[in-house]
Design a protein around this motif. Structure first.
Motif, PDB file in Angstrom:
ATOM      1  N   GLU A 154       0.912  -1.453   0.030  1.00 58.93           N
ATOM      2  CA  GLU A 154       0.082   0.399  -0.004  1.00 58.93           C
ATOM      3  C   GLU A 154       0.918   1.507   0.341  1.00 58.93           C
ATOM      4  O   GLU A 154       1.910   1.382   0.736  1.00 58.93           O
ATOM      5  N   ARG A 155       0.431   1.758  -0.840  1.00 59.74           N
ATOM      6  CA  ARG A 155       1.509   3.233  -1.224  1.00 59.74           C
ATOM      7  C   ARG A 155       0.926   4.297   0.817  1.00 59.74           C
ATOM      8  O   ARG A 155      -0.328   4.126   0.996  1.00 59.74           O
ATOM      9  N   VAL A 156       1.653   4.449   0.642  1.00 59.48           N
ATOM     10  CA  VAL A 156       1.672   5.917   2.514  1.00 59.48           C
ATOM     11  C   VAL A 156       2.618   6.674   2.151  1.00 59.48           C
ATOM     12  O   VAL A 156       3.114   7.597   0.395  1.00 59.48           O
ATOM     13  N   ARG A 157       2.332   7.840   2.727  1.00 65.09           N
ATOM     14  CA  ARG A 157       2.731   9.701   2.813  1.00 65.09           C
ATOM     15  C   ARG A 157       2.971   9.353   3.995  1.00 65.09           C
ATOM     16  O   ARG A 157       2.795   8.660   4.653  1.00 65.09           O
ATOM     17  N   PHE A 158       4.516  10.326   3.945  1.00 71.65           N
ATOM     18  CA  PHE A 158       4.894  10.825   4.867  1.00 71.65           C
ATOM     19  C   PHE A 158       6.143  12.242   4.824  1.00 71.65           C
ATOM     20  O   PHE A 158       6.335  12.303   4.096  1.00 71.65           O
ATOM     21  N   THR A 159       6.213  12.083   6.233  1.00 68.67           N
ATOM     22  CA  THR A 159       7.197  13.438   6.979  1.00 68.67           C
ATOM     23  C   THR A 159       7.946  13.571   7.276  1.00 68.67           C
ATOM     24  O   THR A 159       8.657  12.127   8.258  1.00 68.67           O
ATOM     25  N   TYR A 160       9.349  13.444   6.355  1.00 68.08           N
ATOM     26  CA  TYR A 160      10.721  13.242   6.399  1.00 68.08           C
ATOM     27  C   TYR A 160      11.917  14.073   6.967  1.00 68.08           C
ATOM     28  O   TYR A 160      11.593  15.336   6.328  1.00 68.08           O
ATOM     29  N   THR A 161      12.370  14.042   8.006  1.00 71.80           N
ATOM     30  CA  THR A 161      13.218  15.049   8.514  1.00 71.80           C
ATOM     31  C   THR A 161      14.656  14.244   7.861  1.00 71.80           C
ATOM     32  O   THR A 161      15.416  13.766   8.897  1.00 71.80           O
ATOM     33  N   ALA A 162      15.394  15.104   6.947  1.00 71.62           N
ATOM     34  CA  ALA A 162      16.545  14.658   6.838  1.00 71.62           C
ATOM     35  C   ALA A 162      17.424  14.756   7.723  1.00 71.62           C
ATOM     36  O   ALA A 162      17.290  15.856   8.629  1.00 71.62           O
ATOM     37  N   ALA A 163      18.908  14.766   7.834  1.00 68.45           N
ATOM     38  CA  ALA A 163      19.740  14.953   8.948  1.00 68.45           C
ATOM     39  C   ALA A 163      20.431  16.022   8.875  1.00 68.45           C
ATOM     40  O   ALA A 163      20.656  16.743  10.203  1.00 68.45           O
ATOM     41  N   SER A 164      20.120  16.877   7.685  1.00 73.08           N
ATOM     42  CA  SER A 164      20.273  18.794   7.293  1.00 73.08           C
ATOM     43  C   SER A 164      19.272  19.328   8.442  1.00 73.08           C
ATOM     44  O   SER A 164      19.535  20.390   8.895  1.00 73.08           O
ATOM     45  N   GLY A 165      18.395  18.623   8.650  1.00 69.01           N
ATOM     46  CA  GLY A 165      17.070  19.044   9.378  1.00 69.01           C
ATOM     47  C   GLY A 165      15.867  19.157   8.620  1.00 69.01           C
ATOM     48  O   GLY A 165      15.221  19.956   8.921  1.00 69.01           O
ATOM     49  N   VAL A 172       5.805   6.934  -1.861  1.00 66.50           N
ATOM     50  CA  VAL A 172       5.972   5.902  -1.748  1.00 66.50           C
ATOM     51  C   VAL A 172       5.586   4.861  -1.100  1.00 66.50           C
ATOM     52  O   VAL A 172       4.242   4.666  -0.836  1.00 66.50           O
ATOM     53  N   GLU A 173       6.027   3.719  -2.310  1.00 61.13           N
ATOM     54  CA  GLU A 173       5.628   2.333  -2.017  1.00 61.13           C
ATOM     55  C   GLU A 173       6.874   1.474  -1.148  1.00 61.13           C
ATOM     56  O   GLU A 173       7.333   1.300  -1.668  1.00 61.13           O
TER      57      GLU A 173
END
Length: 331
Positions: A154-165, A172-173
């Motif tokens: 199932e495709r999902v959406r999310f918030t991602y915080t990189a190492a740089s902030g 994504v799948e």
């Protein structure tokens, strides 16, 4: 649910709570005749439960281990305890076979009522096994949600915080979850970027299930391992620099494979690629992977820049000098 089914489940719950039940007591508890108890026992046996019966005045029924695992009935407290244990085991990787732990967790989380899930989350956050070194805290609820998405395609959406902030929103799948070092990683196909991406799970937040199913792309175990190995390498290091190569972006991806994930387009004929290491020697090693004959520039800062130049100058002098004589063999 029919009365017969409800009664059979009640009987199963009783059999799971005591080692031995007299037939008369089971009948009294269920409000039926002993003949009805016998029929319900047969129904449970047909479902795979091994129930032994003994005749006589002291006879009765007992639930025994069989050749396969039948469904279990859990009360609220038992379900909460099991979910907490699975969350801790998954987050801390306390047992082998992390995929098995996540699968079990996903199955249980899927059927937990909302109040029980909130209780599991609160209690699991308070449980910290001693003597186990961990990386950044991983939300076991996020692990469970991603495990379900991997399982169900199932495709999902999310918030991602990189190492740089830097914060980004991803669609994504999900393909698989994998532990490495002291972290969990999600390998998935990034729909917006039309490419594979690997994300640290402890940096994932606000998961939204889209209910859009997809056909998973094929990857070999070796390819999965390579993706995770590349993801592990993307950590902040003491010496970091960008190099700009006189090579188009597509050529970089073809030459570097997944190791070119951090590359970005500088212009139509040049590509920027980050390189880093614990000291200038490791940075030099990364720069040495630029394809043969390709010119490039670097913004390597001081003092690493001077240290690298001095090392390379000595190397060139050594290569230009006559080789040392071969020592004679001692007798």
């Amino acid at each position: 649910m029919s009365d017969t089914t409800t009664r059979a489940l009640s009987l199963l719950n009783l059999l799971q709570t005591h080692r031995h039940w007299p037939g008369s007591e089971l009948a009294e508890r269920l409000g039926v005749t002993e003949r009805t108890v016998r029929r319900d026992v047969e129904r449970l046996r047909e479902l795979g439960y091994r129930i032994e019966s003994t005749p006589g005045v002291a006879g009765g029924y007992r639930l025994e281990a069989g050749s396969a695992v039948p469904p279990l009935l859990l009360n609220d407290e038992e379900a909460v305890a099991m979910a907490i244990g699975l969350r801790v085991a998954a987050a801390q990787r306390l047992v082998g076979g992390p995929e098995t732990t996540l699968t079990a967790l996903a199955k249980l989380e899927q059927v937990l009522p909302a109040p029980l899930r909130r209780r599991v989350t609160a209690l699991a956050d308070a449980v910290q096994p001693t003597g186990i070194r961990t990386g950044e805290a991983v939300s076991t609820e996020v692990l469970g949600e991603l495990a379900l998405a991997c399982r169900d395609h199932e495709r999902v959406r999310f918030t991602y915080t990189a190492a740089s902030g830097e914060i980004s929103h991803r669609r994504v799948e999900p393909y698989t979850l994998a532990p490495a070092d002291r972290h969990w990683y999600l390998l998935c196909w990034d729909v917006e970027r039309n490419d594979w991406r690997t994300f640290r799970v402890d940096r994932v937040n606000d998961i939204l299930h889209t209910r859009v199913l997809f056909e998973p792309r094929e990857l070999t175990p070796e390819q999965v391992e390579e993706f995770i190995r590349v993801a592990r390498s993307w950590v902040r290091t003491a010496v970091e620099t960008d190099i700009v190569m006189d090579l188009p972006f597509d050529a970089i991806r073809e030459a570097f494979g997944q190791w070119g994930q951090g590359a970005t387009v500088e212009d139509e004929r040049r590509t920027r690629w980050p390189v880093g290491g614990q000291d200038f020697r490791e940075t030099m090693y990364g720069m040495a992977w630029v394809p043969a004959g390709v010119e490039y520039t670097t913004d390597l800062a001081e003092p690493a820049r001077s240290e690298l130049r001095e090392t390379l100058e000595r190397m060139l002098r050594a290569l230009n000098a006559a080789p040392p004589p071969i020592p004679s063999t001692r007798k």
